[in-house]
Design a protein around this motif. Structure first.
Motif, PDB file in Angstrom:
ATOM      1  N   ILE A  94       0.886  -1.053   0.049  1.00 38.84           N
ATOM      2  CA  ILE A  94      -0.017   0.043  -0.070  1.00 38.84           C
ATOM      3  C   ILE A  94       0.981   1.025  -0.143  1.00 38.84           C
ATOM      4  O   ILE A  94       0.594   2.437  -0.781  1.00 38.84           O
ATOM      5  CB  ILE A  94      -1.021   0.007   1.079  1.00 38.84           C
ATOM      6  N   PHE A  95       2.071   1.160   0.624  1.00 38.66           N
ATOM      7  CA  PHE A  95       3.037   2.299   0.929  1.00 38.66           C
ATOM      8  C   PHE A  95       3.628   2.610  -0.545  1.00 38.66           C
ATOM      9  O   PHE A  95       3.616   3.891  -0.898  1.00 38.66           O
ATOM     10  CB  PHE A  95       3.993   1.988   1.975  1.00 38.66           C
ATOM     11  N   GLU A 100       3.986   5.821  -5.142  1.00 38.24           N
ATOM     12  CA  GLU A 100       4.266   5.949  -6.789  1.00 38.24           C
ATOM     13  C   GLU A 100       2.980   6.668  -7.535  1.00 38.24           C
ATOM     14  O   GLU A 100       3.179   6.816  -8.522  1.00 38.24           O
ATOM     15  CB  GLU A 100       4.523   4.528  -7.021  1.00 38.24           C
ATOM     16  N   THR A 101       1.981   6.874  -7.054  1.00 38.42           N
ATOM     17  CA  THR A 101       0.658   7.329  -7.770  1.00 38.42           C
ATOM     18  C   THR A 101       0.815   8.757  -8.192  1.00 38.42           C
ATOM     19  O   THR A 101       1.455   9.587  -7.354  1.00 38.42           O
ATOM     20  CB  THR A 101      -0.564   7.147  -6.858  1.00 38.42           C
ATOM     21  N   THR A 102       0.502   9.202  -9.154  1.00 42.72           N
ATOM     22  CA  THR A 102       0.451  10.452  -9.814  1.00 42.72           C
ATOM     23  C   THR A 102      -0.709  11.331  -9.251  1.00 42.72           C
ATOM     24  O   THR A 102      -0.677  12.696  -9.166  1.00 42.72           O
ATOM     25  CB  THR A 102       0.337  10.471 -11.197  1.00 42.72           C
ATOM     26  N   TRP A 119      -2.618   5.162  11.030  1.00 40.89           N
ATOM     27  CA  TRP A 119      -3.299   4.031  10.330  1.00 40.89           C
ATOM     28  C   TRP A 119      -2.978   2.613  10.717  1.00 40.89           C
ATOM     29  O   TRP A 119      -3.815   1.979  11.222  1.00 40.89           O
ATOM     30  CB  TRP A 119      -4.266   4.364   9.056  1.00 40.89           C
ATOM     31  N   MET A 120      -1.816   2.571   9.993  1.00 36.36           N
ATOM     32  CA  MET A 120      -1.334   1.105   9.963  1.00 36.36           C
ATOM     33  C   MET A 120      -0.755   0.672  11.565  1.00 36.36           C
ATOM     34  O   MET A 120      -1.147  -0.546  11.647  1.00 36.36           O
ATOM     35  CB  MET A 120      -0.092   1.120   9.186  1.00 36.36           C
ATOM     36  N   THR A 121      -0.233   1.297  12.337  1.00 38.30           N
ATOM     37  CA  THR A 121       0.544   1.011  13.505  1.00 38.30           C
ATOM     38  C   THR A 121      -0.655   0.486  14.333  1.00 38.30           C
ATOM     39  O   THR A 121      -0.345  -0.790  14.980  1.00 38.30           O
ATOM     40  CB  THR A 121       1.407   2.080  14.114  1.00 38.30           C
ATOM     41  N   PRO A 122      -1.716   1.138  14.740  1.00 41.92           N
ATOM     42  CA  PRO A 122      -2.721   0.470  15.763  1.00 41.92           C
ATOM     43  C   PRO A 122      -3.163  -0.511  15.155  1.00 41.92           C
ATOM     44  O   PRO A 122      -3.569  -1.473  15.900  1.00 41.92           O
ATOM     45  CB  PRO A 122      -3.374   1.783  15.801  1.00 41.92           C
TER      46      PRO A 122
END
Length: 276
Positions: A94-95, A100-102, A119-122
């Motif tokens: 996801i990262f 990379e998205t424009t 968002w990811m850590t918890p």
């Protein structure tokens, strides 16, 4: 920025899922992946992504989904290392894709990193906690079930009961054996109890001590205790350790023990004429 994350991930779910499964098959535990059918792997992987997505949408019951998913993967035998690796791999995919998205301006990337981390850590901690809690609960239930089956006292003849023991005997299990033994003697009105240790791999000083205690306790409630299933290596161990079993009747097999128990209760096995 959170809204961007909320929009981007669901719209690219299939793409993320496909890449995640490919990476996990390449880097995951082959022994685990090989025993899981492709259909189960795909379905469970898809559910895994759904759980992650449900945390983005606060209107969905995330905790309930997480709990149900944790129970499922524990039941399927997903190891914790696979789960943690899966979370890490999902995060990287996801990262990288968003990075990379424009659609996201470069100047917004640092802001996105902070939002992504919050968002990811918890979620990582929540999934690990849910998995661990489910696993501990499952192991606890299995342990209780095994304990209930681990030391049954079985009446085989009137006044004669047998307690077959299988596996190692620790202090906790010894207490259960003692309790079942005494309750069974009273319940079945047994005069002779045979403790069969054929399935006990090792008899050391502690195990012998527990058996002697059990025999003494049986005598106190008016019954005799026999120790059967003593293999040659077990007999040698008992002698080498200097364990005194003089107060306990011993035999090498259960059959011989039952024959002696019948004699003690003034009975014997008689071969009928014409029988084989």
């Amino acid at each position: 920025m959170y809204n961007f994350l909320l929009e981007y991930i669901p719209n690219h779910k299939d793409e993320i899922l496909t890449e995640w499964m490919e990476r996990m098959k390449q880097n995951g535990d082959e022994r685990f992946i090989n025993v899981v059918s492709d259909q189960v792997y795909v379905n469970t992987s898809s559910e895994f992504v759904d759980v992650i997505l449900s945390r983005l949408d606060t209107s969905e019951n995330y905790n309930e989904k997480l709990s149900e998913f944790a129970e499922k993967i524990v039941r399927l035998g997903w190891p914790l290392t696979f789960v943690t690796s899966g979370l890490s791999t999902m995060g990287k995919i996801i990262f990288d894709k968003i990075n990379e998205t424009t659609d996201l301006p470069k100047e917004k990337h640092s802001e996105y990193f902070l939002v992504y981390d919050k968002w990811m850590t918890p979620m990582y901690n929540e999934i690990i906690s849910a998995y661990t809690a489910t696993w501990e609960r499952t192991v606890s239930l299995q342990k209780i079930a095994l304990q209930e089956l681990s030391a049954p006292l079985i009446p085989v003849f009137e006044k004669i009961s047998v307690m077959p023991l299988v596996g190692t005997i620790d202090t906790e299990r010894a207490k259960l054996i003692m309790e079942n033994l005494l309750n069974g003697v009273v319940k079945h009105r047994a005069e002779v109890v045979l403790i069969d240790i054929t399935g006990v791999p090792v008899v050391d000083t502690m195990v012998a001590h527990h058996i002697i205690q059990a025999a003494d306790a049986v005598r106190l409630v008016g019954a005799k205790c026999m120790l059967v299933g003593i293999r040659p290596e077990i007999a040698q161990t008992i002698v080498n350790l200097g364990i005194n079993l003089n107060q306990v009747i011993t035999t090498s097999t259960l059959r011989k023990g039952i024959e002696q128990a019948l004699e003690i209760t003034n009975r014997k096995i008689v071969k009928l004429e014409g029988s084989l």
